[in-house]
Motif scaffolding. Structure first.
Motif, mmCIF file in Angstrom:
data_model
loop_
_atom_site.group_PDB
_atom_site.id
_atom_site.type_symbol
_atom_site.label_atom_id
_atom_site.label_comp_id
_atom_site.label_asym_id
_atom_site.label_seq_id
_atom_site.Cartn_x
_atom_site.Cartn_y
_atom_site.Cartn_z
ATOM 1 N N LEU A 1 0.829 -1.195 0.000
ATOM 2 C CA LEU A 1 0.000 0.000 0.000
ATOM 3 C C LEU A 1 0.870 1.255 0.000
ATOM 4 O O LEU A 1 2.081 1.203 0.196
ATOM 5 C CB LEU A 1 -0.931 -0.020 1.206
ATOM 6 N N HIS A 2 0.223 2.385 -0.198
ATOM 7 C CA HIS A 2 0.953 3.648 -0.313
ATOM 8 C C HIS A 2 1.764 3.953 0.943
ATOM 9 O O HIS A 2 2.842 4.572 0.856
ATOM 10 C CB HIS A 2 -0.023 4.790 -0.592
ATOM 11 N N ASP A 3 1.290 3.527 2.108
ATOM 12 C CA ASP A 3 1.997 3.833 3.355
ATOM 13 C C ASP A 3 3.104 2.838 3.672
ATOM 14 O O ASP A 3 3.740 2.920 4.722
ATOM 15 C CB ASP A 3 1.016 3.913 4.532
ATOM 16 N N GLY A 4 3.358 1.868 2.772
ATOM 17 C CA GLY A 4 4.438 0.910 2.970
ATOM 18 C C GLY A 4 4.012 -0.401 3.587
ATOM 19 O O GLY A 4 4.784 -1.363 3.574
ATOM 20 N N THR A 5 2.832 -0.463 4.143
ATOM 21 C CA THR A 5 2.321 -1.720 4.681
ATOM 22 C C THR A 5 1.744 -2.552 3.532
ATOM 23 O O THR A 5 1.607 -2.077 2.404
ATOM 24 C CB THR A 5 1.244 -1.478 5.749
ATOM 25 N N THR A 6 1.416 -3.792 3.829
ATOM 26 C CA THR A 6 0.857 -4.669 2.800
ATOM 27 C C THR A 6 -0.614 -4.942 3.081
ATOM 28 O O THR A 6 -1.064 -4.893 4.231
ATOM 29 C CB THR A 6 1.622 -6.004 2.747
ATOM 30 N N ARG A 7 -1.350 -5.238 1.998
ATOM 31 C CA ARG A 7 -2.784 -5.477 2.145
ATOM 32 C C ARG A 7 -3.050 -6.630 3.116
ATOM 33 O O ARG A 7 -3.955 -6.558 3.948
ATOM 34 C CB ARG A 7 -3.398 -5.792 0.776
ATOM 35 N N GLY B 1 15.391 -3.369 14.371
ATOM 36 C CA GLY B 1 14.177 -2.713 13.892
ATOM 37 C C GLY B 1 14.179 -1.217 14.146
ATOM 38 O O GLY B 1 14.439 -0.768 15.262
ATOM 39 N N SER B 2 13.888 -0.457 13.111
ATOM 40 C CA SER B 2 13.984 1.005 13.172
ATOM 41 C C SER B 2 12.900 1.646 12.330
ATOM 42 O O SER B 2 12.349 1.035 11.413
ATOM 43 C CB SER B 2 15.356 1.481 12.662
ATOM 44 N N ASP B 3 12.622 2.897 12.640
ATOM 45 C CA ASP B 3 11.636 3.681 11.898
ATOM 46 C C ASP B 3 12.294 4.241 10.646
ATOM 47 O O ASP B 3 13.116 5.138 10.715
ATOM 48 C CB ASP B 3 11.126 4.803 12.804
ATOM 49 N N GLY B 4 11.922 3.711 9.489
ATOM 50 C CA GLY B 4 12.535 4.159 8.245
ATOM 51 C C GLY B 4 11.840 5.313 7.568
ATOM 52 O O GLY B 4 12.435 6.004 6.744
ATOM 53 N N ASP B 5 10.565 5.536 7.889
ATOM 54 C CA ASP B 5 9.805 6.568 7.169
ATOM 55 C C ASP B 5 9.432 7.761 8.026
ATOM 56 O O ASP B 5 8.709 8.652 7.578
ATOM 57 C CB ASP B 5 8.552 5.967 6.541
ATOM 58 N N GLY B 6 9.908 7.785 9.263
ATOM 59 C CA GLY B 6 9.703 8.955 10.104
ATOM 60 C C GLY B 6 8.318 9.123 10.670
ATOM 61 O O GLY B 6 7.945 10.218 11.087
ATOM 62 N N ASP C 1 6.067 -2.919 7.515
ATOM 63 C CA ASP C 1 6.128 -1.725 6.665
ATOM 64 C C ASP C 1 7.430 -1.788 5.878
ATOM 65 O O ASP C 1 8.517 -1.843 6.461
ATOM 66 C CB ASP C 1 6.086 -0.483 7.559
ATOM 67 N N ILE C 2 7.352 -1.778 4.557
ATOM 68 C CA ILE C 2 8.558 -1.960 3.751
ATOM 69 C C ILE C 2 9.553 -0.826 3.931
ATOM 70 O O ILE C 2 10.760 -1.025 3.793
ATOM 71 C CB ILE C 2 8.194 -2.162 2.265
ATOM 72 N N ASP C 3 9.093 0.368 4.278
ATOM 73 C CA ASP C 3 10.017 1.472 4.544
ATOM 74 C C ASP C 3 10.872 1.172 5.766
ATOM 75 O O ASP C 3 12.098 1.343 5.739
ATOM 76 C CB ASP C 3 9.242 2.774 4.761
#
Length: 256
Positions: A133-139, A189-194, A202-204
């Protein structure tokens, strides 16, 4: 250690591996241009050194914050069209490479290496008809098989956070497009998209965390020795290294 491979392995015959596609930012916040170095797959056995046979310029990224640079939208769009990967995934890999380039420039992590891993692990989040999805998560959540000690997998008990991620109270599962198990995610594990959340689904976040993992032991991925060791550390399998090698090179060649 991350979870088991979920897709069929692809051959490396006749393929060159990308080892140094650099997307780096300059001090002004504008991108500098990097090179795409290729190596002979026959030389990618452990302790091998790469032999440069070709180079291609790759447009860099621009950023409002040097802490979290982002690839240029025009580059993401055109590259995604050429390599056949969704734009969200391409941006995730490129942004992770840019950020690691700022934080750990000696690692020389390229976006095509992350893309190679992403293909082998989950076809960039699209395995089985899934969708990023647009936010980097998957359906649909991406879960590896239960790590219950059966043939081909280890036996790993889940922690409470792991069970919350996959629902199994007895055995852990690898989770997300880059297939992190709980113990590895708890370290890398880290926050890649802020967005303030580190989510392995989340792929980001997963791409950035995979980059941190690959670079965590001080490997130089611009060398055959360092690249091979880093991928082998991600999954202790020579076949896995060969598969990522083939996929990474395919993306390097088609993106040039």
């Amino acid at each position: 250690m991350r979870g088991p491979v979920l897709v069929a392995l692809v051959g490396a015959a006749g393929v060159f591996a990308a080892t140094a596609a650099l997307l780096s930012t300059s001090g002004s916040g504008e991108a500098s241009v990097g090179e795409l170095a290729l190596v002979d797959p026959a030389a990618i056995a452990p302790a091998a050194a790469p032999t440069a046979v070709a180079a291609a310029e790759v447009p860099g990224g621009v950023t409002a914050s040097l802490d979290r640079p982002e690839a240029a939208a025009v580059w993401v769009e055109s590259t995604a069209a050429r390599v056949g990967i969704g734009q969200v995934a391409v941006a995730a890999y490129a942004n992770a490479s840019l950020r690691i380039g700022v934080e750990q420039p000696g690692c020389n992590l390229e976006w095509t290496t992350l893309a190679g891993i992403g293909w082998v692990e989950s076809q960039h989040g699209t395995l089985g008809g899934n969708e990023v999805l647009h936010d980097g998560t998957t359906r649909e959540p991406i879960l590896g098989p239960a790590l219950d000690g059966s043939e081909g997998v280890g036996a790993i008990r889940p922690g409470a956070d792991d069970t919350a991620a996959h629902g199994n109270t007895d055995w852990d599962h690898a989770v997300g497009p880059m297939q992190f198990i709980g113990s590895t995610w708890s370290r890398w594990g880290s926050d890649g998209d802020g967005d303030g959340v580190a989510d392995r689904g989340d792929i980001d976040d997963a791409a950035y965390s995979a980059g941190r993992y690959l670079c965590g032991d001080g490997y130089d991925l611009a060398t055959g020795t360092g690249w091979t060791a880093a991928i082998f550390a991600y999954n202790h399998s020579d076949a896995y290294v060969t598969s990522v090698l083939a996929a990474a090179n395919t993306y390097a060649e088609s993106s040039g």
